[in-house]
Write a protein that holds these residues in place. Structure first.
Motif, PDB file in Angstrom:
ATOM      1  N   PRO A 254       0.804  -1.234   0.000  1.00 28.10           N
ATOM      2  CA  PRO A 254       0.000   0.000   0.000  1.00 28.10           C
ATOM      3  C   PRO A 254       0.834   1.280   0.000  1.00 28.10           C
ATOM      4  O   PRO A 254       0.396   2.296  -0.551  1.00 28.10           O
ATOM      5  N   TYR A 255       2.020   1.248   0.613  1.00 22.40           N
ATOM      6  CA  TYR A 255       2.860   2.440   0.611  1.00 22.40           C
ATOM      7  C   TYR A 255       3.346   2.754  -0.802  1.00 22.40           C
ATOM      8  O   TYR A 255       3.322   3.907  -1.235  1.00 22.40           O
ATOM      9  N   THR A 256       3.781   1.729  -1.532  1.00 16.74           N
ATOM     10  CA  THR A 256       4.206   1.942  -2.918  1.00 16.74           C
ATOM     11  C   THR A 256       3.045   2.465  -3.746  1.00 16.74           C
ATOM     12  O   THR A 256       3.207   3.397  -4.550  1.00 16.74           O
ATOM     13  N   ARG A 257       1.869   1.875  -3.560  1.00 18.97           N
ATOM     14  CA  ARG A 257       0.681   2.347  -4.276  1.00 18.97           C
ATOM     15  C   ARG A 257       0.406   3.817  -3.946  1.00 18.97           C
ATOM     16  O   ARG A 257       0.077   4.616  -4.822  1.00 18.97           O
ATOM     17  N   GLY A 258       0.550   4.181  -2.667  1.00 15.78           N
ATOM     18  CA  GLY A 258       0.328   5.567  -2.263  1.00 15.78           C
ATOM     19  C   GLY A 258       1.308   6.520  -2.918  1.00 15.78           C
ATOM     20  O   GLY A 258       0.925   7.616  -3.357  1.00 15.78           O
ATOM     21  N   LEU A 259       2.586   6.131  -2.995  1.00 14.86           N
ATOM     22  CA  LEU A 259       3.583   6.975  -3.657  1.00 14.86           C
ATOM     23  C   LEU A 259       3.241   7.177  -5.130  1.00 14.86           C
ATOM     24  O   LEU A 259       3.338   8.296  -5.658  1.00 14.86           O
ATOM     25  N   LEU A 260       2.842   6.106  -5.798  1.00 14.83           N
ATOM     26  CA  LEU A 260       2.518   6.198  -7.219  1.00 14.83           C
ATOM     27  C   LEU A 260       1.269   7.044  -7.456  1.00 14.83           C
ATOM     28  O   LEU A 260       1.179   7.765  -8.459  1.00 14.83           O
ATOM     29  N   ASP A 261       0.314   6.984  -6.538  1.00  9.59           N
ATOM     30  CA  ASP A 261      -0.911   7.772  -6.683  1.00  9.59           C
ATOM     31  C   ASP A 261      -0.649   9.271  -6.548  1.00  9.59           C
ATOM     32  O   ASP A 261      -1.494  10.089  -6.949  1.00  9.59           O
ATOM     33  N   CYS A 262       0.482   9.637  -5.959  1.00 11.00           N
ATOM     34  CA  CYS A 262       0.817  11.053  -5.787  1.00 11.00           C
ATOM     35  C   CYS A 262       1.396  11.683  -7.048  1.00 11.00           C
ATOM     36  O   CYS A 262       1.647  12.902  -7.072  1.00 11.00           O
ATOM     37  N   ILE A 263       1.653  10.868  -8.074  1.00 10.53           N
ATOM     38  CA  ILE A 263       2.311  11.347  -9.282  1.00 10.53           C
ATOM     39  C   ILE A 263       1.292  11.506 -10.410  1.00 10.53           C
ATOM     40  O   ILE A 263       0.545  10.572 -10.704  1.00 10.53           O
ATOM     41  N   PRO A 264       1.248  12.672 -11.077  1.00 16.42           N
ATOM     42  CA  PRO A 264       0.365  12.814 -12.242  1.00 16.42           C
ATOM     43  C   PRO A 264       0.873  11.963 -13.406  1.00 16.42           C
ATOM     44  O   PRO A 264       2.075  11.898 -13.651  1.00 16.42           O
ATOM     45  N   VAL A 265      -0.034  11.283 -14.094  1.00 16.25           N
ATOM     46  CA  VAL A 265       0.326  10.432 -15.224  1.00 16.25           C
ATOM     47  C   VAL A 265      -0.159  11.082 -16.511  1.00 16.25           C
ATOM     48  O   VAL A 265      -1.373  11.292 -16.673  1.00 16.25           O
ATOM     49  N   PRO A 266       0.750  11.435 -17.432  1.00 11.56           N
ATOM     50  CA  PRO A 266       0.330  12.058 -18.694  1.00 11.56           C
ATOM     51  C   PRO A 266      -0.681  11.188 -19.435  1.00 11.56           C
ATOM     52  O   PRO A 266      -0.495   9.994 -19.593  1.00 11.56           O
ATOM     53  N   GLY A 267      -1.792  11.826 -19.845  1.00 13.58           N
ATOM     54  CA  GLY A 267      -2.813  11.104 -20.584  1.00 13.58           C
ATOM     55  C   GLY A 267      -3.856  10.442 -19.704  1.00 13.58           C
ATOM     56  O   GLY A 267      -4.914  10.033 -20.197  1.00 13.58           O
TER      57      GLY A 267
END
Length: 331
Positions: A254-267
């Motif tokens: 869940p921590y890795t998922r949380g870090l990734l959710d904080c990043i905008p993804v182009p498109g």
């Protein structure tokens, strides 16, 4: 030969770092294990204070005096780093084992010219003459993209921009053609354009020279550009490890998922939409931590999370510490 088939350069197993303070013992690094092979880049990622830099300093044997390092095994090309005397460790550092520090203005000595600092340790480790050391310094400055390299040798650190100082630090680390390069947040203090140049330079040099590299960062954008493998750290512990492709495509903690959710993804991330965030703060690292250190911030926490969390191993270096099946939750 692929990186997965290459010899192991650095093997860290069960690394702990303890700091004794007036209020008790702090454990900034707890049971950290990973391997780095020749030609491979391992990124250690996590929030500030999660133990990334302490891990890098423990590898280099540069921890503060009040700090105690212990490990089941920590070998560099077969040599046990935990059992080396100071003389042997000094012989390795700057020669076969090199580090790029986080802030080049404080890592470079303001009282000496760039040339003096580049040439000094090359002469020390290689027994080279002044002319040979100067030739090598110019060669490395040119390799890291610094123009008029011969003239730069006469300059002092304050006369260079942040990007140039960081390039000098990289050149200094590469002077003796090391087997392993540890880079601690090498682009944090730089603007975005220079940061991209430094990362591209590191990737190109790593590919050209075939060295193993450990890159410390909190920036997943950096990880996406340069990593072969990723170790995600939280509260002094590696909570997930795998290839960069696996971490970004199928985060299992869940921590890795949380870090990734904080990043905008182009498109995929709509302009003006709210990015993800991780509530709460990193727990205190003083004393013993029981169970999952992330459970107070985790949206999937259960009562069992207060118990010791076993390491789940999928094979081929894919590991994580969590009792929740994120893929089943998402489904």
């Amino acid at each position: 030969m692929s990186a997965a088939e290459s010899p192991v350069v650095l093997d860290v197993q069960g690394l702990h770092v303890d700091i004794r303070t007036a209020s008790g013992v702090v454990h900034p690094v707890r049971d950290v294990s990973f391997q780095v092979r020749r030609g491979e880049t391992l990124c250690i990622v996590g929030e500030s204070g999660c133990g990334k830099s302490m891990t890098s300093l423990a590898i280099m044997g540069l921890l503060p005096r009040a700090t105690h390092r212990r490990a089941r095994a920590m070998s560099f090309l077969g040599e046990d780093l935990t059992k080396l005397g100071e003389q042997r460790m000094n012989a390795l550092r700057g020669d076969r084992l090199a580090m790029v520090f986080q802030e080049p203005m404080t890592a470079l000595n303001p009282a000496y010219t760039i040339g003096e600092q580049l040439m000094e340790h090359y002469r020390h480790h290689r027994g080279a003459s002044g002319a040979q050391a100067r030739e090598r310094a110019i060669e490395l400055l040119q390799k890291v993209g610094i123009a008029a390299a011969g003239d730069r040798l006469q300059q002092y650190p304050h006369q260079l921009s942040g990007g140039l100082r960081q390039r000098v630090m990289i050149a200094m680390a590469l002077m003796c053609a090391p087997e392993l390069l540890v880079a601690d947040e090498p682009s944090t203090a730089l603007d975005v354009t220079i940061q991209a140049q430094i990362l591209r330079l590191l990737a190109d040099l790593q590919k050209e020279l075939g060295i193993a590299m450990v890159l410390i960062t909190h920036d997943l954008g950096v990880v996406a550009r340069i990593a072969d493998r990723v170790a995600v750290m939280y509260a002094g512990q590696v909570v997930e490890e795998g290839t960069a492709a696996e971490i970004f495509a199928r985060p299992r903690h869940p921590y890795t998922r949380g870090l990734l959710d904080c990043i905008p993804v182009p498109g995929r991330t709509a302009p003006g939409s709210r990015l993800g965030s991780i509530p709460g703060v990193v727990p205190s690292l003083a004393g013993e931590l029981r169970g999952c250190a992330f459970r107070e911030r985790c949206p999937h926490a259960r009562a069992e999370c207060s118990q010791p969390i076993p390491l789940r191993d999928e094979g081929a270096g894919r590991r994580w510490r969590c009792i929740v099946d994120l893929e089943a939750v998402a489904a």
